[in-house]
Design an enzyme around this catalytic site. Structure first.
Site, PDB file in Angstrom:
ATOM      1  N   GLU A 184     -15.937   6.895   8.159  1.00  0.00           N
ATOM      2  CA  GLU A 184     -14.585   7.149   7.644  1.00  0.00           C
ATOM      3  C   GLU A 184     -14.213   8.621   7.824  1.00  0.00           C
ATOM      4  O   GLU A 184     -13.129   8.941   8.292  1.00  0.00           O
ATOM      5  CB  GLU A 184     -14.515   6.768   6.154  1.00  0.00           C
ATOM      6  CG  GLU A 184     -14.651   5.284   5.902  1.00  0.00           C
ATOM      7  CD  GLU A 184     -13.393   4.502   6.258  1.00  0.00           C
ATOM      8  OE1 GLU A 184     -12.295   5.042   6.084  1.00  0.00           O
ATOM      9  OE2 GLU A 184     -13.527   3.358   6.728  1.00  0.00           O
TER      10      GLU A 184
ATOM     11  N   CYS B  70     -16.318  -8.541   8.447  1.00  0.00           N
ATOM     12  CA  CYS B  70     -16.915  -7.623   7.476  1.00  0.00           C
ATOM     13  C   CYS B  70     -18.168  -8.313   6.960  1.00  0.00           C
ATOM     14  O   CYS B  70     -18.105  -9.451   6.483  1.00  0.00           O
ATOM     15  CB  CYS B  70     -15.932  -7.376   6.335  1.00  0.00           C
ATOM     16  SG  CYS B  70     -16.619  -6.450   4.953  1.00  0.00           S
TER      17      CYS B  70
ATOM     18  N   CYS C 146     -23.112  -3.883   9.481  1.00  0.00           N
ATOM     19  CA  CYS C 146     -21.845  -3.437   8.896  1.00  0.00           C
ATOM     20  C   CYS C 146     -20.949  -3.143  10.080  1.00  0.00           C
ATOM     21  O   CYS C 146     -21.378  -2.496  11.038  1.00  0.00           O
ATOM     22  CB  CYS C 146     -22.066  -2.180   8.057  1.00  0.00           C
ATOM     23  SG  CYS C 146     -20.521  -1.395   7.523  1.00  0.00           S
TER      24      CYS C 146
ATOM     25  N   HIS D 114     -18.680  -1.162  10.514  1.00  0.00           N
ATOM     26  CA  HIS D 114     -18.431   0.265  10.776  1.00  0.00           C
ATOM     27  C   HIS D 114     -19.496   0.858  11.710  1.00  0.00           C
ATOM     28  O   HIS D 114     -19.248   1.836  12.400  1.00  0.00           O
ATOM     29  CB  HIS D 114     -18.498   1.068   9.472  1.00  0.00           C
ATOM     30  CG  HIS D 114     -17.242   1.068   8.670  1.00  0.00           C
ATOM     31  ND1 HIS D 114     -16.726  -0.063   8.109  1.00  0.00           N
ATOM     32  CD2 HIS D 114     -16.391   2.082   8.342  1.00  0.00           C
ATOM     33  CE1 HIS D 114     -15.622   0.259   7.433  1.00  0.00           C
ATOM     34  NE2 HIS D 114     -15.404   1.552   7.570  1.00  0.00           N
TER      35      HIS D 114
ATOM     36  N   ASP E 218     -11.022  -7.247   7.549  1.00  0.00           N
ATOM     37  CA  ASP E 218     -12.129  -6.383   7.124  1.00  0.00           C
ATOM     38  C   ASP E 218     -11.617  -5.543   5.958  1.00  0.00           C
ATOM     39  O   ASP E 218     -10.416  -5.509   5.677  1.00  0.00           O
ATOM     40  CB  ASP E 218     -12.554  -5.469   8.285  1.00  0.00           C
ATOM     41  CG  ASP E 218     -13.623  -4.455   7.891  1.00  0.00           C
ATOM     42  OD1 ASP E 218     -14.638  -4.867   7.300  1.00  0.00           O
ATOM     43  OD2 ASP E 218     -13.447  -3.251   8.151  1.00  0.00           O
ATOM     44  N   SER E 219     -12.537  -4.809   5.333  1.00  0.00           N
ATOM     45  CA  SER E 219     -12.143  -3.910   4.249  1.00  0.00           C
ATOM     46  C   SER E 219     -11.315  -2.734   4.763  1.00  0.00           C
ATOM     47  O   SER E 219     -10.721  -2.023   3.966  1.00  0.00           O
ATOM     48  CB  SER E 219     -13.394  -3.379   3.552  1.00  0.00           C
ATOM     49  OG  SER E 219     -14.193  -2.678   4.486  1.00  0.00           O
TER      50      SER E 219
END
Ligand code: DGL
Length: 308
Positions: A152, A73, A201, A203, A10-11
């Protein structure tokens, strides 16, 4: 082949939500995870650039070697899944098709919302994947890039505070202002009458509780992680490559960013301590994207883990 790990990337940290489901569904499988934290976020980048990252990290994983690659991702799946499937010898599984399948199974009124990064939404990959399964389903897509920032920032909340307590119970600390922002984003989707919302996503499952509060209990949230884990299990089973029960299980974590931070924040996402992580420089991945200049040592991975 059976004993080789599954490669996942993933990123950054979001793909660990997929690792969590893979570990639950396939506890006997070893995993190698690459979080490209130094180049996160992928969402606002051009598809060509993200495709390059997919080839670099895919090559890094293929050289470990691994028996299957999961692009955990959505942005990278939208940009690079088809190319990765053509380039690599092992099967490559993305998160969009599994998410679309879960949404089509869940929707009753056949109105589905999708939230994701700008890259994912602009690619139209979810609409195509849903329509390929059921052309009668209407898809309303919306880019919610600020949700990535919220995750984040929430994961970075310092220890010893109320925030930390909330972080350990909900994984991510969410400021009250999030709800206002989320309502602004999500109310138009709700007005379209969706009964299902895809968290497009990796996240976003970390915000699921808060998003559910905003959209209400009448909207079913879909995270592609579980369905992706099922697809990985089915793919390995069909190829007779599932690990034998009772074998050694290893979990390796590799990041292009700071190892200590990755371990700390990653442990929060996984709700399980990451005892060690390895660092791979971005330059080493870039070299792998260029087959003539790939240093073999990086392909094997650089151990730099330390114990907490
Ligand atoms: N986790 C990525 C995804 O699923 C989004 C984060 C990013 O923008 O890099 O699309």
């Amino acid at each position: 082949m059976r004993t080789l790990p599954i490669g996942v990337f993933d990123s950054g940290l979001g793909g660990l939500t997929v690792v969590k489901e893979l570990a639950a569904a396939l506890p006997g499988e070893s995993l190698v995870y690459v979080g490209d934290t130094a180049r996160c976020p992928y969402g606002p980048r051009e598809a060509d650039e993200v495709r390059r990252f997919v080839l670099e990290i895919g090559e890094f994983l293929a050289r470990q070697p691994v028996k299957l690659i999961v692009i955990a991702c959505n942005t990278a799946t939208a940009a690079g899944l088809a190319l990765a499937q053509r380039v690599f010898d092992v099967p490559v599984v993305g998160v969009i098709e599994p998410g679309a399948r879960a949404a089509v199974k869940a929707t009753v009124n056949r109105s589905v919302g999708v939230i994701g990064t700008v890259g994912t939404v602009e690619s139209g990959a979810y609409s195509r994947a849903v329509r390929a399964l059921d052309a009668g389903v209407t898809v309303f897509s919306l880019a919610t890039p600020r949700f990535v920032d919220v995750v984040e920032a929430g994961l970075r909340m310092g220890p010893g505070t109320l925030e930390d307590w909330l972080s350990s119970t909900t994984e991510v600390f969410i400021r009250p202002s999030f709800y206002e922002m989320a309502r602004d984003y999500l109310n138009p989707l709700k007005r379209n009458g969706i009964d299902t919302l895809v968290l497009g996503c990796t996240h976003f499952p970390l915000l699921a509780t808060a998003i559910q509060q905003v959209v209400g209990s009448g909207v079913r949230l879909i995270s592609s992680a579980e369905e992706t884990a099922r697809e990985v299990a089915a793919t390995l089973d069909a190829r007779d490559q599932l690990a034998e029960p009772g074998g050694d299980v290893t979990r390796r974590y590799v990041t292009t960013g700071d190892v200590g931070e990755f371990r700390k924040l990653g442990s929060r996402v996984l709700r399980e301590r990451i005892p060690a992580a390895e660092h791979v420089p971005v330059a080493a991945l870039e070299a792998l994207g260029d087959p003539d200049h790939a240093p073999a040592s990086y392909a094997e991975g650089h151990a730099a883990g330390e114990d907490a």
